[in-house]
Design a protein around this motif. Structure first.
Motif, PDB file in Angstrom:
ATOM      1  N   LYS A  25       0.813  -1.222   0.000  1.00  0.00           N
ATOM      2  CA  LYS A  25       0.000   0.000   0.000  1.00  0.00           C
ATOM      3  C   LYS A  25       0.844   1.270   0.000  1.00  0.00           C
ATOM      4  CE  LYS A  25      -3.692  -2.286   2.585  1.00  0.00           C
ATOM      5  NZ  LYS A  25      -4.223  -2.482   3.950  1.00  0.00           N
ATOM      6  N   THR A  26       2.148   1.139   0.101  1.00  0.00           N
ATOM      7  CA  THR A  26       3.008   2.326   0.065  1.00  0.00           C
ATOM      8  C   THR A  26       3.342   2.654  -1.389  1.00  0.00           C
ATOM      9  OG1 THR A  26       5.088   1.116   0.118  1.00  0.00           O
ATOM     10  CG2 THR A  26       4.079   1.609   2.248  1.00  0.00           C
ATOM     11  N   GLU A  27       4.108   3.700  -1.562  1.00  0.00           N
ATOM     12  CA  GLU A  27       4.616   4.072  -2.884  1.00  0.00           C
ATOM     13  C   GLU A  27       5.331   2.925  -3.585  1.00  0.00           C
ATOM     14  OE1 GLU A  27       7.368   7.230  -3.143  1.00  0.00           O
ATOM     15  OE2 GLU A  27       5.974   8.795  -2.460  1.00  0.00           O
ATOM     16  N   LEU A  28       6.004   2.109  -2.777  1.00  0.00           N
ATOM     17  CA  LEU A  28       6.796   1.027  -3.357  1.00  0.00           C
ATOM     18  C   LEU A  28       5.896   0.027  -4.067  1.00  0.00           C
ATOM     19  CD1 LEU A  28       9.200   0.521  -0.328  1.00  0.00           C
ATOM     20  CD2 LEU A  28       9.753   1.642  -2.497  1.00  0.00           C
ATOM     21  N   GLY A  29       4.775  -0.251  -3.442  1.00  0.00           N
ATOM     22  CA  GLY A  29       3.743  -1.042  -4.088  1.00  0.00           C
ATOM     23  C   GLY A  29       4.058  -2.513  -4.276  1.00  0.00           C
ATOM     24  N   GLU A  30       3.137  -3.192  -4.954  1.00  0.00           N
ATOM     25  CA  GLU A  30       3.270  -4.621  -5.259  1.00  0.00           C
ATOM     26  C   GLU A  30       4.567  -4.896  -6.011  1.00  0.00           C
ATOM     27  OE1 GLU A  30       1.519  -7.135  -4.514  1.00  0.00           O
ATOM     28  OE2 GLU A  30      -0.482  -6.440  -3.958  1.00  0.00           O
ATOM     29  N   GLU A  31       4.948  -3.914  -6.797  1.00  0.00           N
ATOM     30  CA  GLU A  31       6.137  -4.071  -7.623  1.00  0.00           C
ATOM     31  C   GLU A  31       7.364  -4.428  -6.784  1.00  0.00           C
ATOM     32  OE1 GLU A  31       6.521  -0.753 -10.406  1.00  0.00           O
ATOM     33  OE2 GLU A  31       8.694  -1.118 -10.265  1.00  0.00           O
ATOM     34  N   GLU A  32       7.512  -3.724  -5.660  1.00  0.00           N
ATOM     35  CA  GLU A  32       8.664  -3.981  -4.798  1.00  0.00           C
ATOM     36  C   GLU A  32       8.587  -5.389  -4.227  1.00  0.00           C
ATOM     37  OE1 GLU A  32      11.381  -2.532  -4.451  1.00  0.00           O
ATOM     38  OE2 GLU A  32      12.233  -3.352  -2.598  1.00  0.00           O
ATOM     39  N   LEU A  33       7.392  -5.814  -3.868  1.00  0.00           N
ATOM     40  CA  LEU A  33       7.252  -7.195  -3.390  1.00  0.00           C
ATOM     41  C   LEU A  33       7.712  -8.172  -4.465  1.00  0.00           C
ATOM     42  CD1 LEU A  33       5.205  -5.770  -1.266  1.00  0.00           C
ATOM     43  CD2 LEU A  33       4.225  -8.068  -1.128  1.00  0.00           C
ATOM     44  N   GLY A  34       7.285  -7.922  -5.695  1.00  0.00           N
ATOM     45  CA  GLY A  34       7.680  -8.789  -6.800  1.00  0.00           C
ATOM     46  C   GLY A  34       9.184  -8.786  -7.012  1.00  0.00           C
ATOM     47  N   ARG A  35       9.753  -7.606  -6.916  1.00  0.00           N
ATOM     48  CA  ARG A  35      11.194  -7.491  -7.101  1.00  0.00           C
ATOM     49  C   ARG A  35      11.950  -8.292  -6.035  1.00  0.00           C
ATOM     50  NH1 ARG A  35      15.747  -4.485  -6.015  1.00  0.00           N
ATOM     51  NH2 ARG A  35      14.817  -3.638  -4.138  1.00  0.00           N
ATOM     52  N   ARG A  36      11.499  -8.163  -4.790  1.00  0.00           N
ATOM     53  CA  ARG A  36      12.180  -8.898  -3.701  1.00  0.00           C
ATOM     54  C   ARG A  36      12.018 -10.404  -3.846  1.00  0.00           C
ATOM     55  NH1 ARG A  36      11.747  -5.075   1.785  1.00  0.00           N
ATOM     56  NH2 ARG A  36      12.383  -3.182   0.683  1.00  0.00           N
TER      57      ARG A  36
END
Lengths: 250, 250, 250, 250, 250, 250
Positions: free
Chosen positions: C22-33
């Motif tokens: 829900k932050t700026e980092l978003g789902e994308e950051e989860l995917g990246r990690r």
């Protein structure tokens, strides 16, 4: 009260865990050290000195500590058979001290351990000034094993290799005093230990002591005197703490 | 993010710091251990095993620990030249581990140290069940050096010599469980470590774990897996902590 | 010897105890990690990643640690039911780790704890470089709880909030190196730990390691690899140390 | 010398981190506890009591500790706005104490911490008698965090759940005395702490004290009196030690 | 629940272990201190003050600490006979506190000990600002005996003798603030203790607290308030910890 | 290397911090002890003995320790003026040792401290067998101050008052052996210290040593021999650790 032994002669062997006689320093240095020890020994004490056949020329790492041990243990075992009343393990790092205590019943003294407990009764915080940065971790480990690490303020080094300590005595002395003064100021030490046997035999500890105005523990002196104290008190390391290796059948 | 190495094969050497192949157990036991390690290793890991030419047949004292070190260090140095990615020092007491780390850059793992830190993350208080009373002091010392002594509940022994552990497996297993149960009850342990590599390779750790209902750390498994973890994370012991001996000129 | 599990797939869940998606980092950051973890995982390991519905956006205080715990515990309990073999609690402060271990039987790994014991076997003194001064006390407390505080040289911070670490990677990297160099010089550290998971996933740990010349422990890597090591060794935190809450009736 | 506040009324809130009013004990028990606190408070002190809306009914695990924290912190934050001069966190395990101190400026007192430091000045070794074995690890952890673990002789439990302590007062009292006597004999304690707030409000501490002949610290009393002492001395936990969470913008 | 004593008057004696009334400060200073204590005491508390006939004029060494003890113990014994409910030993170094506790049953409070445990619950690391370098070792020793040495960040001194502290209040205050700021910056303290009773009665602690922005523990205040807390909680030091001297026949 | 003093006579004073010559034991016992010390001293050592005019008849509490100090310090100060080279403080609890070291420059030795560091180099864990339960806390405190508490396994007592130890030597010896055997078995000691000077002069330490098979440290012997060692090594406690009281104007 049973008498402590006094009337008979006390025979002490100082074992250098390295091949000093094969280095530049040669047999001469062994003779010089023996003379210093003998001069400071009790009237009924006879001090002999020896090095080992196979091992490092000097010790500035854990690796060299371990290299020195097998031949030194053997020499210590032999010394007991030869009737020595006690042995000084002539390296400040006390390499293999526990093994030697497992193998013999006579007291074997490590200068590092002995100096640290002496420092512990002379003040609240002691610092060790040693030769090279490379031995700092193993001296910190030694303090933990001895059990006095709470009084160890710091280990500092002059960064001069063992075999070069004597090359320029003035430089060495100056460097030791410099590091000790940092220890006093920065680490709040109130006792200094010379952390190398070659420093101990340079004949500079009392001059440094005078200069610093605090006790400077010379590991050669205190090892000799405390070994004499133990022998005359009929005390030897506990065989319950240092049991004979079970497989070797004693 | 730099990739961790995966595609290429990881080569690990398990070095027994003793002359096992010359004992009754012989080459066969080395082969058997290698097979167990290989079976449990990662898919791209190749495990080799070796013992040393000169040293004790087994280790049940500080004396024997020291006897094993010179030849083992040499073997470890050679293994680095041979291209091994990491070494397991195959004795629970980790004899000479610091020296090996001084002499090479590849990770060298000690099963004692590795098991203790693993136990430290599995519970609050761990006990070590080892072979003989004679090694208790040096395992307590090891815990201090590793820095986890606050979690060490006790070291207890079955009082069976290393070379006799396998004579009657049932007796050995029963004795280990008995001592572990005393550790649970009396010392309030919540994790048990098998404190000897010959115990580790007896194939009994999981049965004991099931019996006791608490984690039983097998030093052979965790050494292997944590060495693999370090290698794949590109981690090796700090050269600042274990510097190369200055005199040896690197 | 019972085989360690290898043939079957190992399923690991990385749980972020915050509402990152829900932050700026978003789902994308989860995917990246997730991708980074999967890439570094063993061949038979499947890594999933998740965050929680309700909790802090990032953790820079004890208060936010506690806010994150209820939902994270619930997620961990669920993960066990879903058949995961182990869980990584994705915050360096290990918030609620003991509660999670009480509630499940599968291994739950805290990156703080895991990194500290790894550092403990890589050197004599480690420093943690973290995000904000505000988390220093709770990391010092964590070291005490883990039992390795004697090897903790210092905790230092770059004073950049978690969510801004990635804004200017070069600044962040430079600040980390600066603090680490102070730790080396001033605190005598010989191992560095990156003390924040967002630092861990920036892909800079190996570059920093090369720069500093000492091991830099990346909590993401070591958590993953040591969790794999525990799972394949059939080890899970002791239920005697982390008992199921009595009232909850198991 | 600035006067300490005396003329004005001191308002204290006792916050139960659980949903006690919804349990069998009900509002009545809250009222009973308030009355006991008020009776023992200073003449100018007004004590209020509250529990929380959402959380565990009682606390016998780390899991339940964490469940209680979010709502309790919120209640503490609100209490500061309402003008309370100080708060007692009404659970012996002090769950979330550090977070509460981060979030407010008024003193928040934990009964566990307060009782332990009080015991530390009453004797050399104290034991805690608590409810269930399941909370022993977290009380041992608390002693480490408080910094008095060297004086902690033992934590022992009566193994009666919190909500059943009052079912048979005689049995509970007898069990506490039994465990305390073991602590005296076996753990060499010289001070006993009642390690649960429900024990504290049973009105049995002085009878037990008389029976044992050594001080028995009642966490309800000492929390109240020491909170009064802090308030009248204008002392509150250090904001440098417990800084406001940076992201929350104060 | 037995009531705590409230309705009746609480009588407290503050005993100065020195011959203050014979110094320049005279009876007047005793009167002034009594007034401060009385003003800050609870409504039902009566505070008396006394010094001793024979002893040092002030205490800045272990030697002077010991000189003060025999007459002070005698005065404490007498105070119990006179019906006092508790005694404050009016020197920060707590000289002879254990002996006083052996000789009486009423609570005797040492300001050093009391301040240290108070500081321990207000933060993570405390520093003591005291009068002279010569008392630093014995305050460090006191912290060890109290058992909170892990939270002691440092002891620093202003190097102004006790009897000259009041000569120039501004200089003294400035020096204290300077040393405290070094403690904050250099030793990472988050709580400051005024380490001398003459500092405590200068009426400057709250101003310093405001200036520093962290808690400043005034040993006079906390000794008074915590003694009141103990008396009203019916707590007195353990006779098992401080037994009556066997030969004296009680 | 400066010579250590040998040619001239070493004069040592043994100061009993009590009024022994006024007890039943009388001057005779002083003479007997002097003779034992002299007999065991080095050839050039002259030992004198004295007690004090005013103080306790024997020491079995902190209270009596403190009572003994003022007159004993005075006697030690005088001994320095009389030209003694060193002093033994003749009570195992070392009462006032720090004050004596503040007041003189010659070495003053405490038998408790000296015995503990000697025990620390003879084994891993030592136990002290002392007279009465009432002195156990202060001996445990002494071990902390000396800094060797990590090697202290236990303090146990025979519960015979000092002045009755000699009434039935066989009973006393039997009781000591019994307690020592419990220490070996239950506390895992490997070294025993006789924790009372009256025990030390009973002439039983070597018989007990033989019986137990582990080192038994006699505080009279080791104090004498280690004081001789310090004097001949030109070592005296650090004036930085034990500064002269500033007000006394040296």
């Amino acid at each position: 009260m049973p008498q402590m032994r006094r009337s008979i002669v006390m025979r002490i062997l100082y074992v250098i865990p390295g091949t000093m006689s094969k280095t530049e320093l040669g047999e001469e240095e062994l003779g010089r050290r023996k003379k210093i020890l003998q001069k400071n020994a009790g009237k009924d004490t006879v001090v002999d000195i020896t090095d080992i056949e196979e091992g490092p020329s000097s010790i500035e790492s854990s690796y060299e500590e371990y290299l020195s041990i097998p031949a030194t243990v053997e020499r210590v075992v032999q010394s007991e058979k030869e009737g020595y009343d006690g042995v000084i393990l002539g390296c400040f790092g006390d390499p293999g001290l526990d093994a030697m205590r497992e193998m013999v019943k006579i007291p074997v003294i490590g200068p590092g351990e002995t100096s640290m407990v002496t420092a512990a009764i002379l003040g609240h915080r002691f610092s060790i000034i040693t030769v090279m940065d490379s031995v700092i971790p193993s001296l910190e480990k030694l303090a933990k094993v001895v059990g006095v690490e709470r009084k160890l303020a710091s280990v500092r080094s002059v960064n001069i290799p063992v075999l070069e300590l004597g090359k320029d005595m003035e430089v060495t002395k100056k460097k030791i005093i410099e590091e000790a003064e940092i220890a006093l100021e920065h680490d709040r030490s109130d006792v200094i230990i010379l952390g190398c046997m070659s420093m101990a035999f340079m004949g500079i500890s009392e001059e440094i002591q005078e200069k610093l105005g605090i006790p400077v523990v010379n590991p050669a002196y205190v090892s000799l005197k405390i070994l004499e104290a133990l022998i005359s008190s009929h005390l030897s390391p506990s065989k319950r703490a240092f049991p004979y290796p079970p497989k070797l059948g004693k």
